[in-house]
Design an enzyme around this catalytic site. Structure first.
Site, PDB file in Angstrom:
ATOM      1  N   LYS A  54       0.908  -0.928  -0.131  1.00 50.23           N
ATOM      2  CA  LYS A  54       0.205  -0.017   0.133  1.00 50.23           C
ATOM      3  C   LYS A  54       1.010   1.083  -0.109  1.00 50.23           C
ATOM      4  O   LYS A  54       0.720   2.358  -0.595  1.00 50.23           O
ATOM      5  CB  LYS A  54      -1.116   0.045   1.309  1.00 50.23           C
ATOM      6  CG  LYS A  54      -2.098  -1.064   1.118  1.00 50.23           C
ATOM      7  CD  LYS A  54      -2.966  -1.148   2.235  1.00 50.23           C
ATOM      8  CE  LYS A  54      -3.777  -2.560   2.191  1.00 50.23           C
ATOM      9  NZ  LYS A  54      -4.464  -2.988   3.281  1.00 50.23           N
ATOM     10  N   GLN A  98      -4.051  -1.016   9.930  1.00 51.66           N
ATOM     11  CA  GLN A  98      -3.903  -2.335   9.318  1.00 51.66           C
ATOM     12  C   GLN A  98      -4.534  -3.497  10.444  1.00 51.66           C
ATOM     13  O   GLN A  98      -4.213  -3.393  11.367  1.00 51.66           O
ATOM     14  CB  GLN A  98      -2.578  -2.501   8.806  1.00 51.66           C
ATOM     15  CG  GLN A  98      -2.453  -4.069   8.364  1.00 51.66           C
ATOM     16  CD  GLN A  98      -3.419  -4.026   6.626  1.00 51.66           C
ATOM     17  OE1 GLN A  98      -3.048  -3.160   6.184  1.00 51.66           O
ATOM     18  NE2 GLN A  98      -4.057  -5.104   6.495  1.00 51.66           N
ATOM     19  N   ASP A 121     -10.393   3.676   4.537  1.00 57.05           N
ATOM     20  CA  ASP A 121     -10.814   1.994   4.835  1.00 57.05           C
ATOM     21  C   ASP A 121     -12.371   1.835   4.574  1.00 57.05           C
ATOM     22  O   ASP A 121     -12.754   0.797   4.264  1.00 57.05           O
ATOM     23  CB  ASP A 121     -10.207   1.190   5.880  1.00 57.05           C
ATOM     24  CG  ASP A 121      -8.948   0.282   5.414  1.00 57.05           C
ATOM     25  OD1 ASP A 121      -8.942   0.153   4.059  1.00 57.05           O
ATOM     26  OD2 ASP A 121      -8.269  -0.126   6.385  1.00 57.05           O
TER      27      ASP A 121
END
Ligand code: NAP
Length: 294
Positions: A54, A98, A121
């Site tokens: 990412k 994450q 997200d």
């Protein structure tokens, strides 16, 4: 008649190139460069790999990447304080924590702390809540299901009135994917570990999204001829012919299902690259939202 291959790598490259071009033109116009903060807590090797990709993809798209690593012994307060600091930082337009977090940390409380306008997200309960309601718009849609929808569009899906079956009901994939399909006027069925006769349910699907994490579970006779099949699963299976001794497969038995499906994503090279592309797109959106507030 073998299925059309839905090339996630190529479609993701197109999205990434569009995002990169938009970023260059906004920066040339004197606007801010989008910034993405990635927070990695602990030493989960899969998470380290995902975060590395990412960050690399962000740089390639012209996004400023801010990487934060906390040890697995980090306290709930330390993680939440870091999120608060990133919420307040005007150079950060997207915050990605994450998952999974190490045992002992409360994921729900951390995700709730992420500012709605930086929740790239799309996991904030308000964003998921809005996604689940009629007539409401989330600020961000979770990246993997958003990527699945782009792949379906590219494959020419006729959403209105289609029977869509989603295998899996996780907060990050199955549930939001089902909501996105519902918003597109599909009739949805969401399956999980207690669903009876999965094969029969799947056989009714015009659109099938598999997100269970079970290697090659979906067989040829589970799939209606001509159905569009999106395989989210990433499973490592032993393979003595590979140097590493293993290879990645999806939740769909690709070789046999491609003989009946109308279109299908491969693993790797299907949903995975789209997840990253949608994250970049969401980060650009975060910067645009910040512009609108100036
Ligand atoms: P998850 O949180 O473990 O959820 C799995 C879901 O599948 C659950 O709803 C579970 O049912 C259901 N399930 C498990 N075994 C089943 C079975 N035998 N029959 C029917 N349903 C079953 O997983 P996830 O995070 O959604 O991820 C799913 C897969 O996608 C994994 O392989 C993951 O690595 C992959 N993934 C890929 C990407 C990408 O970018 N390509 C992104 C995220 C995830 P219950 O709810 O009843 O337990």
């Amino acid at each position: 008649m073998p299925a059309q291959l839905i090339d996630g790598t190529a479609i993701a490259a197109k999205v990434r190139a569009q995002v990169a071009a938009e970023i260059e033109s906004r920066v040339a116009a004197g606007k801010s460069r989008p910034g993405l903060a990635t927070v990695l807590v602990g030493d989960n090797s899969a998470s380290e790999t995902y975060v590395r990709s990412k960050r690399k993809a962000s740089g390639e798209a012209g996004i400023e990447s801010f990487g934060f690593e906390l040890p697995k012994t980090a306290s709930q307060k330390e993680v939440e304080d870091l999120v608060a600091q990133l919420n307040a930082d005007p150079k950060v337009h997207g915050i990605l924590v994450q998952l999974p977090l190490p045992d002992g940390l409360n994921e729900e409380r951390v995700l709730e702390k992420v500012s709605l306008e930086k929740d790239v997200d799309g996991f904030h309960p308000v964003n998921i809540g809005r996604l689940s309601m009629k007539g409401r718009e989330p600020v961000f849609v979770p990246c993997t299901p958003a990527g699945c929808m782009v792949l379906l569009e590219e494959a020419g899906a006729q959403f209105k009135g289609a029977n869509a079956v989603v295998l899996g009901r996780s907060n990050i994939v199955g549930l939001p994917a089902a909501m996105l399909l519902l918003h597109r006027d599909c009739t949805i069925t969401v399956c999980h570990s207690r669903t009876k006769d999965l094969a029969a349910v799947c056989r009714a699907a015009d659109i099938l999204i598999a997100a269970v994490g079970r290697a090659e579970m979906v067989k040829r006779d589970w799939v209606k001829p001509g159905a569009l099949v999106i395989d989210v699963g990433i499973n490592r299976v032993p393979d003595a012919t590979k140097k590493s001794g293993s290879r990645l497969v999806g939740d769909v038995a690709f070789e046999e299902v491609k003989e009946v499906a109308g279109a299908i994503t491969p693993v790797p090279g299907g949903v995975g690259p789209m997840t990253i592309a949608m994250l970049l797109k969401n980060t650009l959106r975060g910067a645009e939202l910040a512009d609108a507030k100036l």
